[in-house]
Design a protein around this motif. Structure first.
Motif, PDB file in Angstrom:
ATOM      1  N   PRO A 224       2.896  -7.741  85.799  1.00 45.69           N
ATOM      2  CA  PRO A 224       2.454  -8.693  84.781  1.00 45.69           C
ATOM      3  C   PRO A 224       2.716  -8.140  83.386  1.00 45.69           C
ATOM      4  O   PRO A 224       2.837  -6.925  83.203  1.00 45.69           O
ATOM      5  CB  PRO A 224       0.945  -8.785  85.034  1.00 45.69           C
ATOM      6  CG  PRO A 224       0.597  -7.422  85.546  1.00 45.69           C
ATOM      7  CD  PRO A 224       1.791  -6.996  86.378  1.00 45.69           C
ATOM      8  N   PRO A 225       2.801  -9.002  82.377  1.00 44.94           N
ATOM      9  CA  PRO A 225       2.915  -8.492  81.015  1.00 44.94           C
ATOM     10  C   PRO A 225       1.623  -7.759  80.656  1.00 44.94           C
ATOM     11  O   PRO A 225       0.532  -8.214  81.006  1.00 44.94           O
ATOM     12  CB  PRO A 225       3.095  -9.743  80.163  1.00 44.94           C
ATOM     13  CG  PRO A 225       2.934 -10.915  81.063  1.00 44.94           C
ATOM     14  CD  PRO A 225       2.816 -10.440  82.462  1.00 44.94           C
ATOM     15  N   GLU A 226       1.768  -6.627  80.025  1.00 47.89           N
ATOM     16  CA  GLU A 226       0.584  -5.855  79.662  1.00 47.89           C
ATOM     17  C   GLU A 226       0.339  -5.973  78.172  1.00 47.89           C
ATOM     18  O   GLU A 226       1.272  -6.217  77.419  1.00 47.89           O
ATOM     19  CB  GLU A 226       0.794  -4.393  80.062  1.00 47.89           C
ATOM     20  CG  GLU A 226       0.862  -4.235  81.574  1.00 47.89           C
ATOM     21  CD  GLU A 226       0.742  -2.785  82.019  1.00 47.89           C
ATOM     22  OE1 GLU A 226      -0.248  -2.139  81.644  1.00 47.89           O
ATOM     23  OE2 GLU A 226       1.645  -2.325  82.718  1.00 47.89           O
ATOM     24  N   PRO A 227      -0.909  -5.811  77.743  1.00 49.80           N
ATOM     25  CA  PRO A 227      -2.129  -5.609  78.537  1.00 49.80           C
ATOM     26  C   PRO A 227      -2.574  -6.907  79.201  1.00 49.80           C
ATOM     27  O   PRO A 227      -2.093  -7.982  78.866  1.00 49.80           O
ATOM     28  CB  PRO A 227      -3.145  -5.161  77.486  1.00 49.80           C
ATOM     29  CG  PRO A 227      -2.689  -5.798  76.228  1.00 49.80           C
ATOM     30  CD  PRO A 227      -1.190  -5.863  76.305  1.00 49.80           C
ATOM     31  N   PHE A 228      -3.519  -6.791  80.137  1.00 48.93           N
ATOM     32  CA  PHE A 228      -4.011  -7.969  80.849  1.00 48.93           C
ATOM     33  C   PHE A 228      -5.394  -7.689  81.413  1.00 48.93           C
ATOM     34  O   PHE A 228      -5.787  -6.541  81.580  1.00 48.93           O
ATOM     35  CB  PHE A 228      -3.047  -8.382  81.962  1.00 48.93           C
ATOM     36  CG  PHE A 228      -2.939  -7.373  83.078  1.00 48.93           C
ATOM     37  CD1 PHE A 228      -3.648  -7.547  84.255  1.00 48.93           C
ATOM     38  CD2 PHE A 228      -2.119  -6.261  82.952  1.00 48.93           C
ATOM     39  CE1 PHE A 228      -3.546  -6.620  85.292  1.00 48.93           C
ATOM     40  CE2 PHE A 228      -2.002  -5.325  83.983  1.00 48.93           C
ATOM     41  CZ  PHE A 228      -2.724  -5.514  85.155  1.00 48.93           C
ATOM     42  N   HIS A 229      -6.117  -8.772  81.680  1.00 51.42           N
ATOM     43  CA  HIS A 229      -7.385  -8.692  82.413  1.00 51.42           C
ATOM     44  C   HIS A 229      -7.048  -8.893  83.878  1.00 51.42           C
ATOM     45  O   HIS A 229      -6.215  -9.746  84.214  1.00 51.42           O
ATOM     46  CB  HIS A 229      -8.351  -9.802  81.995  1.00 51.42           C
ATOM     47  CG  HIS A 229      -8.805  -9.729  80.585  1.00 51.42           C
ATOM     48  ND1 HIS A 229      -9.744  -8.832  80.133  1.00 51.42           N
ATOM     49  CD2 HIS A 229      -8.457 -10.463  79.501  1.00 51.42           C
ATOM     50  CE1 HIS A 229      -9.957  -9.020  78.845  1.00 51.42           C
ATOM     51  NE2 HIS A 229      -9.177 -10.006  78.430  1.00 51.42           N
TER      52      HIS A 229
END
Length: 158
Positions: free
Chosen positions: A116-121
């Motif tokens: 996934p694209p970072e940052p992320f929850h």
């Protein structure tokens, strides 16, 4: 019995779990419902992942749906019904709770699989109910309902 993870659902109701995964796998985007501060519902587009016995939700930093789940973990998730009116596999809905995962090792393992694209929850879900609704033989509306600690209950209506 309280909420359970995806693995426990698969063990308890393998046929229904397989159908649910197929419905979610048929499309990329689904509908997530969360609760706003004032208690009203918010619906958002959502991608979901079934990995390592868990149902995962990943979200952009400080997205409203992530903030909703941090405040109140209750959720409803509906599989994309697809184009037109032919909902092959039926309508599938999951109710439960989402718990944010901040453990670096768990998030790193998720990144390796999903990128996934970072940052992320990252949220891990616990299920309180799974429902599949479909039409059988162009005659019956069939509703399959599963709750933790109970067998799948099937209701047929004409």
């Amino acid at each position: 019995m309280g909420p359970v993870n995806w693995f426990a659902f698969v063990a308890a109701a393998p046929d229904l779990a397989r159908t649910v995964e197929e419905r979610f796998g048929a499309f990329t985007h689904h509908v997530l419902s969360t609760l706003r501060k004032d208690g009203s519902p918010r619906t958002s587009g959502m991608e979901v992942r079934f990995l390592n016995g868990e149902l995962w939700l990943a979200m952009m930093p400080d997205s409203l749906k992530a903030l909703d789940l941090r405040r109140d973990p209750r959720l409803a998730l509906q599989a994309n019904p697809g184009a037109g009116t032919g909902m092959g596999g039926g309508d599938v809905r999951i109710s439960g709770r989402a718990h944010e995962v901040e453990d670096p090792e768990t998030k790193a393992a998720y990144v390796q699989k999903v990128e996934p694209p970072e940052p992320f929850h990252l949220f891990r879900t616990e299920l309180t109910e799974v429902v599949r609704t479909y039409v059988e033989d162009d005659t019956y509306l069939v509703v399959e309902i599963w709750k933790p600690g109970e067998p799948v209950r099937t209701v047929r209506r004409r």
